[in-house]
Design an enzyme around this catalytic site. Sequence first.
Site, PDB file in Angstrom:
ATOM      1  N   ASP A  36     -20.274 -58.311 -85.984  1.00 55.57           N
ATOM      2  CA  ASP A  36     -20.075 -58.281 -84.541  1.00 55.57           C
ATOM      3  C   ASP A  36     -20.885 -59.404 -83.907  1.00 55.57           C
ATOM      4  OD1 ASP A  36     -19.964 -57.303 -81.702  1.00 55.57           O
ATOM      5  OD2 ASP A  36     -19.095 -55.535 -82.648  1.00 55.57           O
ATOM      6  N   ASP A  57     -18.472 -64.060 -85.137  1.00 57.54           N
ATOM      7  CA  ASP A  57     -17.464 -64.413 -84.139  1.00 57.54           C
ATOM      8  C   ASP A  57     -16.191 -64.646 -84.941  1.00 57.54           C
ATOM      9  OD1 ASP A  57     -15.675 -65.782 -82.505  1.00 57.54           O
ATOM     10  OD2 ASP A  57     -17.211 -67.017 -81.563  1.00 57.54           O
ATOM     11  N   VAL A  58     -15.182 -63.811 -84.717  1.00 56.40           N
ATOM     12  CA  VAL A  58     -14.004 -63.858 -85.584  1.00 56.40           C
ATOM     13  C   VAL A  58     -13.151 -65.114 -85.389  1.00 56.40           C
ATOM     14  CG1 VAL A  58     -13.862 -61.373 -85.924  1.00 56.40           C
ATOM     15  CG2 VAL A  58     -12.637 -62.432 -84.005  1.00 56.40           C
ATOM     16  N   SER A 149      -2.639 -51.755 -80.881  1.00 55.51           N
ATOM     17  CA  SER A 149      -2.694 -50.990 -79.637  1.00 55.51           C
ATOM     18  C   SER A 149      -1.282 -50.555 -79.298  1.00 55.51           C
ATOM     19  CB  SER A 149      -3.242 -51.862 -78.496  1.00 55.51           C
ATOM     20  OG  SER A 149      -3.018 -51.251 -77.239  1.00 55.51           O
ATOM     21  N   TYR A 162      -2.612 -59.779 -74.171  1.00 44.43           N
ATOM     22  CA  TYR A 162      -3.080 -58.687 -75.028  1.00 44.43           C
ATOM     23  C   TYR A 162      -1.936 -58.113 -75.864  1.00 44.43           C
ATOM     24  CZ  TYR A 162      -5.506 -54.352 -76.298  1.00 44.43           C
ATOM     25  OH  TYR A 162      -6.082 -53.309 -76.982  1.00 44.43           O
ATOM     26  N   LYS A 166      -1.530 -58.034 -79.984  1.00 39.77           N
ATOM     27  CA  LYS A 166      -1.406 -56.778 -80.727  1.00 39.77           C
ATOM     28  C   LYS A 166      -0.018 -56.633 -81.353  1.00 39.77           C
ATOM     29  CE  LYS A 166      -5.587 -55.387 -79.935  1.00 39.77           C
ATOM     30  NZ  LYS A 166      -6.575 -55.308 -81.033  1.00 39.77           N
TER      31      LYS A 166
END
Length: 258
Positions: A36, A57-58, A149, A162, A166
């Site tokens: 994280d 940091d992805v 989501s 978003y 997703k």
Amino acid sequence: MDISGSSAVVTGAASGIGAAVARQLAAAGATVVVADVQADKGAALAEELGGVFVHVDVTDTAQITNAVEVASEQAPLRVLVNSAGIGPAARTVGRDGTYESAHDLDLYKRVIAINLIGTFDAVRIAGTAMSRLEPLASGERGAIVNLASVAAFDGQIGQAAYSSSKGGIVGMTLPVARDLAAIGVRVNTVAPGLIDTPIYGEGEKAEEFKARLGESVLFPKRLGSPEELASMVLECLTNSYMNGAVVRVDGGIRMPPK
């Protein structure tokens, strides 16, 4: 698949759903790498669980790779859960009709970079590490769960970025599961509905707002708990016949336009 004695990388594990997943993985006997950007919360959770915190940091492949290497040093890496993500809202076209008020393109790119590309990057790096392991008696080398989501299916006004991110996670579930079948790694996606996380704030007003949101859920008429989400993630990881699936955990809600 028995995950005890294995290591697990959980991105976005410092809070919310990711933290609940990390706790249930640890309870099942896995050594958890809390990956994280929130150092204080992440380190505290890792200490609580007897795991390891790694700043990730992805959007940075080197940081993902480091987390995978750290996990592999603890125990065989057989679990990856991708929970890191952001969800800013913006309308596609502004109300004043100017080009400048249209959806900020850099914001759109950032959401895709974190939620979608970051997820795929973690899958390809962790999957590579898993491919080097000796298979278990079941033939499995590992399992991956990505968090999407219900916005992937029922995106609301302002959720273009978003929902795109997703929806991409949902769309890659089956082809990636087919890719990784060759190395004995299963891939599933869990799509949460309205979950009671710190995003809604705290206090009386926050509780009233959450209660109103809960009324839109089919049944039970409340927000879901992070633990309820985490239990489904754990099922997808440990049930050896779960593969290439997208599971909604949402109380039956179908989100309205706004």
